[in-house]
Design an enzyme around this catalytic site. Structure first.
Site, PDB file in Angstrom:
ATOM      1  N   GLY A  60      17.313  -7.469  33.477  1.00 54.90           N
ATOM      2  CA  GLY A  60      17.955  -7.370  33.376  1.00 54.90           C
ATOM      3  C   GLY A  60      19.039  -6.649  32.530  1.00 54.90           C
ATOM      4  O   GLY A  60      18.239  -6.753  31.401  1.00 54.90           O
TER       5      GLY A  60
ATOM      6  N   ARG B 190      -6.012  -0.569  11.312  1.00 62.02           N
ATOM      7  CA  ARG B 190      -5.202  -0.378  12.538  1.00 62.02           C
ATOM      8  C   ARG B 190      -5.927  -1.775  13.407  1.00 62.02           C
ATOM      9  O   ARG B 190      -5.034  -1.546  14.211  1.00 62.02           O
ATOM     10  CB  ARG B 190      -5.205   1.707  12.460  1.00 62.02           C
ATOM     11  CG  ARG B 190      -4.884   2.424  11.829  1.00 62.02           C
ATOM     12  CD  ARG B 190      -5.254   4.370  12.422  1.00 62.02           C
ATOM     13  NE  ARG B 190      -4.422   4.154  11.773  1.00 62.02           N
ATOM     14  CZ  ARG B 190      -5.747   6.111  10.855  1.00 62.02           C
ATOM     15  NH1 ARG B 190      -6.279   6.392  11.135  1.00 62.02           N
ATOM     16  NH2 ARG B 190      -5.084   6.549  10.131  1.00 62.02           N
TER      17      ARG B 190
ATOM     18  N   PHE C  49       1.007  -0.993  -0.318  1.00 57.57           N
ATOM     19  CA  PHE C  49       0.493   0.409  -0.043  1.00 57.57           C
ATOM     20  C   PHE C  49       0.905   1.473   0.064  1.00 57.57           C
ATOM     21  O   PHE C  49       1.642   1.406   1.108  1.00 57.57           O
ATOM     22  CB  PHE C  49      -1.150  -0.238   1.361  1.00 57.57           C
ATOM     23  CG  PHE C  49      -2.243   1.419   1.693  1.00 57.57           C
ATOM     24  CD1 PHE C  49      -2.862   1.458   0.426  1.00 57.57           C
ATOM     25  CD2 PHE C  49      -1.564   2.576   2.434  1.00 57.57           C
ATOM     26  CE1 PHE C  49      -3.598   2.253   0.494  1.00 57.57           C
ATOM     27  CE2 PHE C  49      -2.503   3.031   2.429  1.00 57.57           C
ATOM     28  CZ  PHE C  49      -3.664   2.953   1.570  1.00 57.57           C
TER      29      PHE C  49
ATOM     30  N   GLU D  93       1.007   3.299  10.147  1.00 61.66           N
ATOM     31  CA  GLU D  93      -0.608   3.143   9.909  1.00 61.66           C
ATOM     32  C   GLU D  93      -1.387   3.998  10.820  1.00 61.66           C
ATOM     33  O   GLU D  93      -2.212   4.473  11.299  1.00 61.66           O
ATOM     34  CB  GLU D  93      -0.914   2.353   9.988  1.00 61.66           C
ATOM     35  CG  GLU D  93      -0.842   1.315   8.691  1.00 61.66           C
ATOM     36  CD  GLU D  93      -1.307  -0.134   8.511  1.00 61.66           C
ATOM     37  OE1 GLU D  93      -2.922  -0.267   9.069  1.00 61.66           O
ATOM     38  OE2 GLU D  93      -0.984  -0.589   8.218  1.00 61.66           O
TER      39      GLU D  93
HETATM   40  N1  COS Z   1     -13.130   7.720   6.184  1.00 59.64           N
HETATM   41  C1  COS Z   1     -12.943   8.226   5.290  1.00 59.64           C
HETATM   42  N2  COS Z   1     -13.293   9.965   5.142  1.00 59.64           N
HETATM   43  C2  COS Z   1     -12.152   9.713   5.673  1.00 59.64           C
HETATM   44  C3  COS Z   1     -11.959   9.191   6.841  1.00 59.64           C
HETATM   45  C4  COS Z   1     -12.043   7.533   7.050  1.00 59.64           C
HETATM   46  N3  COS Z   1     -11.908   7.537   8.437  1.00 59.64           N
HETATM   47  N4  COS Z   1     -11.267  10.301   7.403  1.00 59.64           N
HETATM   48  C5  COS Z   1     -11.668  11.506   7.110  1.00 59.64           C
HETATM   49  N5  COS Z   1     -12.103  11.262   5.710  1.00 59.64           N
HETATM   50  C6  COS Z   1     -12.275  12.362   4.090  1.00 59.64           C
HETATM   51  C7  COS Z   1     -12.956  13.409   5.157  1.00 59.64           C
HETATM   52  O1  COS Z   1     -14.210  13.230   5.599  1.00 59.64           O
HETATM   53  C8  COS Z   1     -13.267  14.459   4.618  1.00 59.64           C
HETATM   54  O2  COS Z   1     -13.740  14.439   3.126  1.00 59.64           O
HETATM   55  P1  COS Z   1     -14.766  15.386   2.323  1.00 59.64           P
HETATM   56  O3  COS Z   1     -14.483  16.775   2.437  1.00 59.64           O
HETATM   57  O4  COS Z   1     -14.830  14.907   1.621  1.00 59.64           O
HETATM   58  O5  COS Z   1     -16.148  15.256   3.994  1.00 59.64           O
HETATM   59  C9  COS Z   1     -11.193  13.853   3.733  1.00 59.64           C
HETATM   60  O6  COS Z   1     -11.075  12.623   4.096  1.00 59.64           O
HETATM   61  C10 COS Z   1     -10.001  14.586   4.453  1.00 59.64           C
HETATM   62  O7  COS Z   1     -10.867  14.684   5.960  1.00 59.64           O
HETATM   63  P2  COS Z   1      -9.800  16.045   7.018  1.00 59.64           P
HETATM   64  O8  COS Z   1     -10.762  17.097   6.613  1.00 59.64           O
HETATM   65  O9  COS Z   1     -10.039  14.452   8.711  1.00 59.64           O
HETATM   66  O10 COS Z   1      -8.890  15.093   7.204  1.00 59.64           O
HETATM   67  P3  COS Z   1      -7.079  15.391   7.673  1.00 59.64           P
HETATM   68  O11 COS Z   1      -6.152  16.669   6.763  1.00 59.64           O
HETATM   69  O12 COS Z   1      -7.752  17.196   7.931  1.00 59.64           O
HETATM   70  O13 COS Z   1      -6.326  15.054   8.312  1.00 59.64           O
HETATM   71  C11 COS Z   1      -6.234  12.251   9.485  1.00 59.64           C
HETATM   72  C12 COS Z   1      -7.192  13.921   8.904  1.00 59.64           C
HETATM   73  C13 COS Z   1      -5.484  13.359  10.504  1.00 59.64           C
HETATM   74  C14 COS Z   1      -7.097  12.146  10.206  1.00 59.64           C
HETATM   75  C15 COS Z   1      -5.629  11.768   8.218  1.00 59.64           C
HETATM   76  O14 COS Z   1      -4.665  12.797   7.565  1.00 59.64           O
HETATM   77  C16 COS Z   1      -4.693  10.770   8.564  1.00 59.64           C
HETATM   78  O15 COS Z   1      -5.259   9.903   8.998  1.00 59.64           O
HETATM   79  N6  COS Z   1      -3.602  10.903   8.401  1.00 59.64           N
HETATM   80  C17 COS Z   1      -2.528   9.521   8.987  1.00 59.64           C
HETATM   81  C18 COS Z   1      -1.995   8.699   8.135  1.00 59.64           C
HETATM   82  C19 COS Z   1      -1.593   7.379   7.863  1.00 59.64           C
HETATM   83  O16 COS Z   1      -2.052   7.020   8.898  1.00 59.64           O
HETATM   84  N7  COS Z   1      -0.660   7.576   7.678  1.00 59.64           N
HETATM   85  C20 COS Z   1       0.436   6.617   7.774  1.00 59.64           C
HETATM   86  C21 COS Z   1       0.002   6.006   6.441  1.00 59.64           C
HETATM   87  S1  COS Z   1       1.490   4.249   7.060  1.00 59.64           S
HETATM   88  S2  COS Z   1      -0.015   3.057   5.831  1.00 59.64           S
END
Ligand code: COS
Length: 380
Positions: A339, A243, A123, A363
Site C-alpha cells: 500500500g 542473459r 562490454f 542485454e
Molecule cells: N550465436 C552466434 N551467432 C549468432 C547468434 C547467436 N546467438 N545469433 C545470431 N548470430 C549470427 C547469425 O548466425 C548471423 O551470422 P551468419 O550470417 O554468419 O550466419 C549473424 O549473427 C546475424 O544474425 P541475424 O541475421 O539473425 O541478425 P539480425 O540482425 O536479424 O538480429 C538479433 C539478430 C535480433 C537476435 C540480434 O541483433 C540481437 O540479439 N539484438 C539484441 C542485441 C542486444 O542484446 N543488445 C543489448 C546489448 S546490452 S550489452
C-alpha cells in the site's frame, strides 16, 4: 533428474546471502539516492572470489559452475541489483568472453587481473543508434596494418568508469556488414577514450553507466579477439550466456520483493486480521510464488545446459524474457501489497520495482528475446 544442489553450491549461495545482508544492505538506500558505486564492497567481493567465479583456476579463477554463479547473483540481486549487474557483466561477458574466445597470449595478459577482481570488465556493444539492432554498428575500427584505429561512441555502458578492461565491438569493413565487425580487448585508460556524464537512471543507480567516446584510439592487432570478422558472432554468443545472468538477477530482484511482501502481509492488519488472510492478498502471493518458481527453474536449466556443454541460447532467451517480465509484475504487486508504505523508499520495494524495469531492456529487450525464441522454434 536431480533437483538437489551440491554442498558447494549451497555454500556459495549462503556466502552470497550473508555478504549481501551484512555488507550491501546497510548503505543500499544511500547509494541508490546518491548513485554511489559500491567500491568498498566490490573490493571485498574480489577478495572473496566472486569476480572470477567460473574462470579456470589456472587463470586465478574460482573454477565454479554456472549453477553456483546464478545462485550467487540471485542472492546479491535480492538486496542490491546494482552490485549484481557489475558482477554479471564482469563474469558472463568479460571473463567468459576472454576465457572462451581469446587466444592463450590474450588470456595470460588480461584474464588473471579480471579473475582476481583487480580490474572490472565492461562490454561495449550498444551505440546511440544500435541497441536492439546490434548489426548497425557505427563505431569504426580501421585496419592500419599492425594496429586498428577506433572512432565512435558507445552507449549505456555498465561500469564504464570503474572498469579497467573493455571489450569493444566495432565495424572494420562496412561492405561485409555483420561479417565485417570485430571485437577488441582494450585498457579503459587508453589515450583517446573519454566518458560522457554519469547517467541519472531510474534504477540500478549505484552501478555507473556512461557513454564512451573513442577518438583515434590505437589498438594493437594482437588485441583483436578471433579471426577478422568474428566480432558480431562473438557478441551474440556472449549475450546468450549473459542473459542467464540477467535472468538470475531479475528473479533475485523479484525474490527480494516477494520476501518483503510476504513478511509485511503477515504483520500488517486490516479489517481485523493480518492482510495475508484476505484472499485478495493471498492469491497475489500465490501467483508471485508460481512465477518465481518457474523463473528460477528456467534460470537453473539454462545454467545446467551451459555447465554440461549443451546448447543454451533458446533457454537463456526464455529465461531472460520470462524472469524480466515476471520481475516487473512481482515487484509491482509487492508495492501494491505494501500500500502507501510501498511507495516510500525505506520499505525497499519501490527501489526493487525500479530495478526490475531495466531487466526487460538490457542485454536484449523482452521483445528481442521473443525474436530469438520464435526464430529458433520456427527453425526447428
Ligand atoms: N550465436 C552466434 N551467432 C549468432 C547468434 C547467436 N546467438 N545469433 C545470431 N548470430 C549470427 C547469425 O548466425 C548471423 O551470422 P551468419 O550470417 O554468419 O550466419 C549473424 O549473427 C546475424 O544474425 P541475424 O541475421 O539473425 O541478425 P539480425 O540482425 O536479424 O538480429 C538479433 C539478430 C535480433 C537476435 C540480434 O541483433 C540481437 O540479439 N539484438 C539484441 C542485441 C542486444 O542484446 N543488445 C543489448 C546489448 S546490452 S550489452
Amino acid at each position: 533428474m536431480n533437483f538437489e544442489f551440491t554442498e558447494e553450491q549451497l555454500m556459495i549461495k549462503q556466502a552470497a546471502r550473508d555478504f549481501a545482508v551484512r555488507e550491501l544492505l546497510p548503505d543500499v538506500l544511500e547509494r541508490d539516492a546518491s548513485s554511489r558505486f559500491p567500491a568498498r564492497q566490490m573490493k571485498m567481493l574480489a577478495e572473496l572470489g566472486f569476480f572470477g567465479m567460473c574462470v579456470d583456476p589456472k587463470y586465478d579463477g574460482g573454477g565454479m559452475d554456472n549453477i553456483s554463479y546464478v545462485l550467487a547473483l540471485e542472492e546479491f540481486a535480492k538486496i542490491d541489483a546494482s552490485a549484481a549487474v557489475v558482477l554479471a557483466v564482469h563474469n558472463s561477458l568479460a571473463c567468459y568472453g576472454i576465457e572462451h574466445y581469446a587466444n592463450e597470449e590474450q588470456k595470460q595478459r588480461f584474464l588473471p587481473a579480471l579473475a582476481r577482481g583487480e580490474k572490472i570488465g565492461a562490454f561495449l556493444l550498444s551505440e546511440p543508434e544500435a541497441g536492439s539492432d546490434a548489426t548497425s554498428q557505427k563505431t569504426t575500427a580501421e585496419d592500419k596494418g599492425d594496429y586498428y584505429l577506433i572512432n565512435g561512441t558507445k552507449n549505456w555502458i555498465t561500469s564504464a568508469d570503474n572498469a579497467g578492461t573493455y571489450i569493444v565491438i566495432a565495424q572494420t569493413d562496412r561492405e561485409k556488414k555483420h561479417k565485417g565487425i570485430n571485437a577488441f580487448i582494450l585498457d579503459r585508460h587508453s589515450p583517446g577514450i573519454s566518458l560522457g556524464p554519469h547517467e541519472d537512471k531510474m534504477g540500478m543507480r549505484s552501478s555507473d553507466t556512461h557513454s564512451v567516446m573513442f577518438t583515434d584510439v590505437k589498438v594493437p592487432k594482437e588485441n583483436r579477439i578471433g579471426e577478422d570478422g568474428f566480432g558480431f558472432s562473438f557478441a551474440m554468443k556472449l549475450l546468450d550466456g549473459g542473459r542467464i545472468g540477467i535472468a538470475a538477477q531479475a528473479i533475485g530482484i523479484a525474490g527480494g520483493a516477494f520476501d518483503l511482501a510476504l513478511k509485511y502481509s503477515k504483520e500488517r492488519k486490516a479489517f481485523g486480521t493480518e492482510i495475508c488472510n484476505h484472499q485478495a492478498i493471498a492469491f497475489k502471493l500465490a501467483e508471485m510464488a508460481v512465477k518465481l518458481e518457474n523463473g528460477r527453474n528456467l534460470v537453473l536449466k539454462s545454467a545446467w545446459l551451459k555447465d554440461n556443454g549443451l546448447p543454451y541460447g533458446l533457454q537463456s532467451a526464455m529465461a531472460k524474457q520470462y524472469c524480466a517480465d515476471s520481475a516487473m509484475e512481482i515487484t509491482t504487486e509487492a508495492v501494491q501489497i505494501h500500500g502507501g508504505y510501498g511507495y516510500v523508499k525505506e520499505y525497499h520495494v519501490e527501489r526493487l520495482m525500479r530495478e526490475a524495469k531495466v531487466t526487460q531492456i538490457y542485454e536484449g529487450t523482452s521483445e528481442i528475446q521473443k525474436i530469438v525464441i520464435s526464430r529458433t522454434i520456427l527453425k526447428d
